[in-house]
Structures are given as structure tokens and as C-alpha cells.
Design a protein around this motif. Structure first.
Motif, PDB file in Angstrom:
ATOM      1  N   ASP A  58      -1.887  30.580  16.347  1.00 29.96           N
ATOM      2  CA  ASP A  58      -2.996  29.557  16.925  1.00 29.96           C
ATOM      3  C   ASP A  58      -4.156  30.411  16.968  1.00 29.96           C
ATOM      4  OD1 ASP A  58      -1.131  27.437  17.695  1.00 29.96           O
ATOM      5  OD2 ASP A  58      -0.554  28.768  19.119  1.00 29.96           O
ATOM      6  N   ALA A  59      -5.265  29.791  16.489  1.00 23.67           N
ATOM      7  CA  ALA A  59      -6.411  30.193  16.568  1.00 23.67           C
ATOM      8  C   ALA A  59      -7.351  29.453  17.515  1.00 23.67           C
ATOM      9  CB  ALA A  59      -7.159  30.464  14.945  1.00 23.67           C
ATOM     10  N   PRO A  60      -7.837  29.788  18.478  1.00 23.96           N
ATOM     11  CA  PRO A  60      -8.552  28.859  19.443  1.00 23.96           C
ATOM     12  C   PRO A  60      -9.846  28.591  18.941  1.00 23.96           C
ATOM     13  CG  PRO A  60      -8.575  31.255  20.072  1.00 23.96           C
ATOM     14  CD  PRO A  60      -7.771  31.081  18.933  1.00 23.96           C
ATOM     15  N   ARG A  61     -10.399  27.389  19.312  1.00 29.56           N
ATOM     16  CA  ARG A  61     -11.917  27.078  19.015  1.00 29.56           C
ATOM     17  C   ARG A  61     -12.744  28.174  19.856  1.00 29.56           C
ATOM     18  NH1 ARG A  61     -14.650  21.278  20.477  1.00 29.56           N
ATOM     19  NH2 ARG A  61     -16.205  21.361  19.028  1.00 29.56           N
ATOM     20  N   VAL A  62     -13.464  29.197  19.509  1.00 28.25           N
ATOM     21  CA  VAL A  62     -14.119  29.951  19.982  1.00 28.25           C
ATOM     22  C   VAL A  62     -15.491  29.664  20.324  1.00 28.25           C
ATOM     23  CG1 VAL A  62     -15.219  32.264  19.759  1.00 28.25           C
ATOM     24  CG2 VAL A  62     -12.811  31.812  18.818  1.00 28.25           C
ATOM     25  N   HIS A  63     -16.095  28.946  19.503  1.00 33.41           N
ATOM     26  CA  HIS A  63     -17.350  28.298  19.838  1.00 33.41           C
ATOM     27  C   HIS A  63     -17.325  26.902  19.918  1.00 33.41           C
ATOM     28  CE1 HIS A  63     -21.884  27.518  19.377  1.00 33.41           C
ATOM     29  NE2 HIS A  63     -21.931  28.892  20.019  1.00 33.41           N
ATOM     30  N   ARG A  64     -18.586  26.249  20.743  1.00 27.00           N
ATOM     31  CA  ARG A  64     -18.347  24.811  20.660  1.00 27.00           C
ATOM     32  C   ARG A  64     -18.712  24.108  19.511  1.00 27.00           C
ATOM     33  NH1 ARG A  64     -23.876  22.865  22.191  1.00 27.00           N
ATOM     34  NH2 ARG A  64     -25.453  24.663  22.390  1.00 27.00           N
ATOM     35  N   HIS A  65     -19.256  24.811  18.491  1.00 30.84           N
ATOM     36  CA  HIS A  65     -19.617  24.070  17.420  1.00 30.84           C
ATOM     37  C   HIS A  65     -18.621  24.405  16.278  1.00 30.84           C
ATOM     38  CE1 HIS A  65     -23.664  22.881  18.519  1.00 30.84           C
ATOM     39  NE2 HIS A  65     -24.176  24.311  18.786  1.00 30.84           N
ATOM     40  N   ASP A  66     -17.430  24.959  16.626  1.00 35.93           N
ATOM     41  CA  ASP A  66     -16.419  24.953  15.587  1.00 35.93           C
ATOM     42  C   ASP A  66     -15.809  23.649  15.490  1.00 35.93           C
ATOM     43  OD1 ASP A  66     -16.234  27.858  15.320  1.00 35.93           O
ATOM     44  OD2 ASP A  66     -14.778  28.098  16.699  1.00 35.93           O
TER      45      ASP A  66
END
Length: 249
Positions: free
Chosen positions: A62-70
Motif C-alpha cells: 500500500d502506498a498512501p496518498r501523501v499530498h492532497r494533490h496526489d
């Protein structure tokens, strides 16, 4: 962002080194080595499971959504295993670092334990029928892994499958996310010259990697051909990904 042509179908910014999303290698003592690129995945967000048949290994990450613009989070799934009937997987070890999983699998001959295991090897057995799926390929320097068309990551089952994304943000700036699996956070460099934002990254060979990898390229253009101090560009570097928030000029 790059104009025409690139080095590898998995990442247009990969200038040299092993190509492809995966690398397979047979080692001594019946050990099989697999390198799998899972950019964006933290070290504690991968799971490797030996199936009861002892023929298959399932890898999920799992790779999380790190930034809100991802554009999204990402989930990876890989099933690999033996293609013979005489052997079974007897154990495994793995290491996850900088968006790369390195897996070591041992196998034994179950038909005659006194004999060494056969010469059969692993295959990608995920069963995906996606038309973009890459063929199983053990040679990371094969010419088929270089071409004019970029390929999505074959093991992404949820989320963004491409190595590069960019978007205009509300304040007029630009957001860029670029995968450079294998590159530690202190081996990235960002520079701006005549309006071109360039990123480079160096990944050293680890374990049984065929070689290190070098990434380089222009990832964005400013609205004017000017030089801008790189400190004005906010960078977020995690798990083999670099994210840039590029201001207006």
C-alpha cells in the motif's frame, strides 16, 4: 514532460541501469531473487505470504496518498511462483527500502529430496489480462523494455499506475509527482535553468540488483524562461517518490 523518446518503458526518466518493473535472477544454493518496484510504499506497508500449496507467493503493498494533490493512493498486487511440478518454495526473506522490494525465495525438490531443485524459474502469475501487461522478462536490459510508449505499472490494482503525474494547482503553480524507485531521499537533486525544472536521482545497487540506476530529466516548465533558486520549490521525498510544488514566477 520529456519531448520524444526515453530510456525505459516503465519510466521515461530512467537514463541507465536495469529496466522494467521487476527483475528476476537465479542465485546459488537454489535461491531465487526478485526485485519489484513499488514506489510510494513505506517499509512497513508490504505483506509477503507463502500460499499453502508452497508454489505461490503473494505480495501486496500500500502506498498512501501523501499530498492532497496526489490523484489517489496506490495498491499493488503481485503473485509469483514456480512453473514446475517437482519443486516447492521452502522459505523466503525480503527487504523493502526506498520504494523497492527485494525478495529471496528458496526452493527444494519434493520428488527426490536428495536431488537439487530443477532449473525452472518464477513467473508473474497474477492472472491479469490487462492489454498493457508486460510479458515476464528475466533480462532487465532487454531491448523490448525500451520504446516510444510508456507502460502503466502492471501490479497496480488501485490508483495511479503511471510513474509521472502533474497538475495545475489553484494558486497558479504546478504540482508534480515522479517515481524514482530505489533512490534514497538524500540522492535527489532539483535545479531550475531557463525555466526548466530538472530532477536527478541516483539509486545504488542493493543486494543482487544487476546494477544501480540513474534518473534524470526535465519534469516541468515555468511560465517564463528564467532561473529560479531551487529553494523556492517545495519538495517532498518519500519511499522512492519525489513530489514538487512549483510556484509561479
Amino acid at each position: 514532460m520529456k519531448a520524444e523518446g526515453f530510456y525505459a518503458i516503465n519510466n521515461e526518466f530512467l537514463m541507465n541501469g536495469p529496466k522494467g518493473f521487476q527483475e528476476y535472477k537465479m542465485l546459488e544454493n537454489d535461491i531465487m531473487f526478485v526485485r519489484m518496484d513499488f514506489p510510494g510504499v513505506p517499509e512497513d506497508s508490504v505483506s509477503v505470504t507463502l500460499e499453502p500449496s508452497k508454489k505461490l507467493v503473494t505480495v501486496s503493498a500500500d502506498a498512501p496518498r501523501v499530498h492532497r494533490h496526489d490523484s489517489s493512493h496506490r495498491k499493488y498486487l503481485m503473485i509469483t511462483g514456480l512453473v514446475c511440478s517437482c519443486c516447492e518454495i521452502s522459505g523466503f526473506t525480503y527487504q523493502m527500502a526506498h520504494g523497492v522490494l527485494r525478495l529471496h525465495l528458496s526452493k527444494t525438490n519434493i520428488v527426490d529430496p536428495l536431488l537439487p531443485s530443477c532449473n525452472s524459474f518464477l513467473g508473474d502469475l497474477r492472472g491479469c489480462h490487462c492489454p498493457h501487461r508486460l510479458p515476464y522478462n528475466r533480462n532487465p536490459y532487454d531491448s523490448s523494455l525500451t520504446g516510444p510508449v510508456l507502460m502503466p505499472h502492471p501490479n497496480v490494482c488501485e490508483g495511479a499506475a503511471m510513474a509521472y503525474e502533474s497538475k495545475q494547482i489553484q494558486n497558479g503553480g504546478l504540482y508534480v509527482r515522479l517515481d524514482m524507485p530505489g533512490v534514497p531521499k538524500d540522492n535527489f537533486n532539483v535545479s531550475v535553468s531557463r525555466g526548466r525544472v530538472k530532477v536527478t536521482g541516483q539509486a545504488s545497487a542493493v543486494s543482487h540488483d544487476s546494477d544501480g540506476r540513474f534518473y534524470s530529466g526535465d519534469v516541468a516548465m515555468l511560465s517564463a524562461p528564467v532561473d529560479v533558486p531551487s529553494r523556492r520549490i517545495k519538495t517532498i521525498i518519500k519511499n522512492g517518490c519525489i513530489r514538487l510544488i512549483i510556484p509561479t514566477v
